[in-house]
Scaffold this motif. Sequence first.
Motif, PDB file in Angstrom:
ATOM      1  N   VAL A  60       1.718  -2.388  10.772  1.00 61.41           N
ATOM      2  CA  VAL A  60       1.102  -2.135   9.220  1.00 61.41           C
ATOM      3  C   VAL A  60       1.524  -0.843   8.654  1.00 61.41           C
ATOM      4  O   VAL A  60       1.921  -0.607   7.702  1.00 61.41           O
ATOM      5  N   GLY A  61       1.407   0.485   9.637  1.00 65.81           N
ATOM      6  CA  GLY A  61       1.887   1.793   9.144  1.00 65.81           C
ATOM      7  C   GLY A  61       3.428   1.646   9.132  1.00 65.81           C
ATOM      8  O   GLY A  61       3.834   2.193   8.173  1.00 65.81           O
TER       9      GLY A  61
ATOM     10  N   PHE B  81      -6.281   4.093   7.536  1.00 65.80           N
ATOM     11  CA  PHE B  81      -6.622   2.688   7.256  1.00 65.80           C
ATOM     12  C   PHE B  81      -7.344   1.959   8.472  1.00 65.80           C
ATOM     13  O   PHE B  81      -8.004   1.030   8.310  1.00 65.80           O
TER      14      PHE B  81
ATOM     15  N   GLY C 222       0.647  -1.070   0.137  1.00 67.54           N
ATOM     16  CA  GLY C 222       0.102   0.037  -0.112  1.00 67.54           C
ATOM     17  C   GLY C 222       0.814   1.181   0.124  1.00 67.54           C
ATOM     18  O   GLY C 222       0.559   2.408  -0.450  1.00 67.54           O
ATOM     19  N   GLY C 223       1.984   0.949   0.672  1.00 65.92           N
ATOM     20  CA  GLY C 223       2.858   2.409   0.645  1.00 65.92           C
ATOM     21  C   GLY C 223       3.256   2.958  -0.831  1.00 65.92           C
ATOM     22  O   GLY C 223       3.537   3.998  -0.766  1.00 65.92           O
TER      23      GLY C 223
ATOM     24  N   GLN D 106      -5.051   2.828  -0.980  1.00 67.86           N
ATOM     25  CA  GLN D 106      -4.121   2.622   0.082  1.00 67.86           C
ATOM     26  C   GLN D 106      -4.405   2.374   1.400  1.00 67.86           C
ATOM     27  O   GLN D 106      -4.172   1.435   2.189  1.00 67.86           O
TER      28      GLN D 106
ATOM     29  N   ASN E 124      -3.862  -1.109   3.339  1.00 68.99           N
ATOM     30  CA  ASN E 124      -3.511  -1.209   4.612  1.00 68.99           C
ATOM     31  C   ASN E 124      -4.293  -1.959   5.587  1.00 68.99           C
ATOM     32  O   ASN E 124      -4.036  -2.622   6.424  1.00 68.99           O
TER      33      ASN E 124
ATOM     34  N   SER F 221       3.884   0.032   5.560  1.00 71.79           N
ATOM     35  CA  SER F 221       3.519   0.831   4.568  1.00 71.79           C
ATOM     36  C   SER F 221       4.524   1.979   4.425  1.00 71.79           C
ATOM     37  O   SER F 221       4.741   2.503   3.245  1.00 71.79           O
TER      38      SER F 221
ATOM     39  N   THR G 248      -2.098   5.705   9.558  1.00 63.63           N
ATOM     40  CA  THR G 248      -2.496   4.986  10.361  1.00 63.63           C
ATOM     41  C   THR G 248      -4.141   5.175  10.541  1.00 63.63           C
ATOM     42  O   THR G 248      -4.791   4.235  10.912  1.00 63.63           O
TER      43      THR G 248
ATOM     44  N   ARG H 202      -3.842  -5.018   8.163  1.00 58.48           N
ATOM     45  CA  ARG H 202      -4.094  -4.892   9.516  1.00 58.48           C
ATOM     46  C   ARG H 202      -4.723  -6.092   9.873  1.00 58.48           C
ATOM     47  O   ARG H 202      -4.601  -6.594  11.122  1.00 58.48           O
TER      48      ARG H 202
END
Length: 307
Positions: free
Chosen positions: A192-193, A247, A74-75, A175, A179, A196, A244, A183
Amino acid sequence: METLLIPASLFAGGLLAVQAGANAQLSKATGSPFAATTLQLSVGTLALLVLALLTGTLTAAAALPHVPWWHAVGGVASAIYVVSTILLFPRLGAIVSVGLFIAGQMLASFVLDVTGLAGDAPRTVDAPLAVGMLALLAGAAIIVKGQSGRQSHPVAGKAGWIMLALLAGAVLPVQGVVNGLLRHDLGAPLVVGAVSFLVATLAMAVALLFSTTVLRAPAPTLQGLPSMPWWGWLGGFAGAIYVTTVFTAIPVIGASAAIGLTVAGQQVASVFVDRHGWFRLPQRDVSALRLTGVVLLLAGVAVIKLL
C-alpha cells in the motif's frame, strides 16, 4: 497494537523534520524543488517495493485491478501538499503557511473522526474530544506565534491562498484514510505504501513537466548530486515511514490522535533542528511560547485518547 502506534506516530512525525532537511539539500543539488520531490518519492517507492519483496508480500499487488480506483490514489495528496508549499511559502511566508497546514490537518482529522470515515464508528463530540481539539488548535496557533523571525508576508487580501493552505493540510489525513482502505483491500501495508508513493511520484513528475514546459521554470540538473551529503537521500525513507505509520494508526487510534501525534512529533524534532541548525538548516532560537505550543499539542492528544 494501540500502545505501539502512539509512540510510532510521534516518531514518524519527527522524521518529517529529517525529510525537510534532506529535501532542502536535494532541491539545492538539482536546482528544482519539483525534481527534488520527484526523486525523493522515487526513493521511497523503491524502498517500499524492496521491503515488500523481501517480506514476500509483493504478490498482494496482483489484487490492485480489482479494488476501487480511488482507493489507490491517496498518493496524490502528497503531491498536492508539496506543490502547495512551493506556491505558498513565497506568498504567505513559511510561518503562516505551516500554521495553516496544521490547522487544516487538525480540522480534517476531527471531521473524519466524528463522521466515522476514519475507519471506526463515528465518535460523539463529547467534552474530551472538544477540549482536546481546542488544545490542538491552540497549540498550533501558539507555535506559529512563537516562531522566531519577523513575518514579512502580510496575508490580508489573500483569501484564496489561505484556503489552498488549509486544503493542502486537510488532504493529508484524507490520504491516511484512503490508504487505510487500500490496506483493507490488499492486506499488505508495504505494498500500500509503495502504491501511494508511486502515485505521488507520477503526480510530481507531471508537476515537474508542467513547471518546465508551461511555466518556463529552469530545467533541473543532476550535476550537484555527487557533492550532496549522503543524508540528502534520507527524505524518501522518512516519508515512507511516515505514510505507512499514518494509514496504519488512523483506524486504530483515530484520525485526531494520529495526526495530532505526528504534528507534535514534527514540532518536537523541529525544535532540536532549529536550535542546533541540523541538516544545514538555519539555526534559530526556540522561544518559550513555541515550546508551550508543542506541550499543548501533546496535551490535546492525551485528552482525546485517555479521557
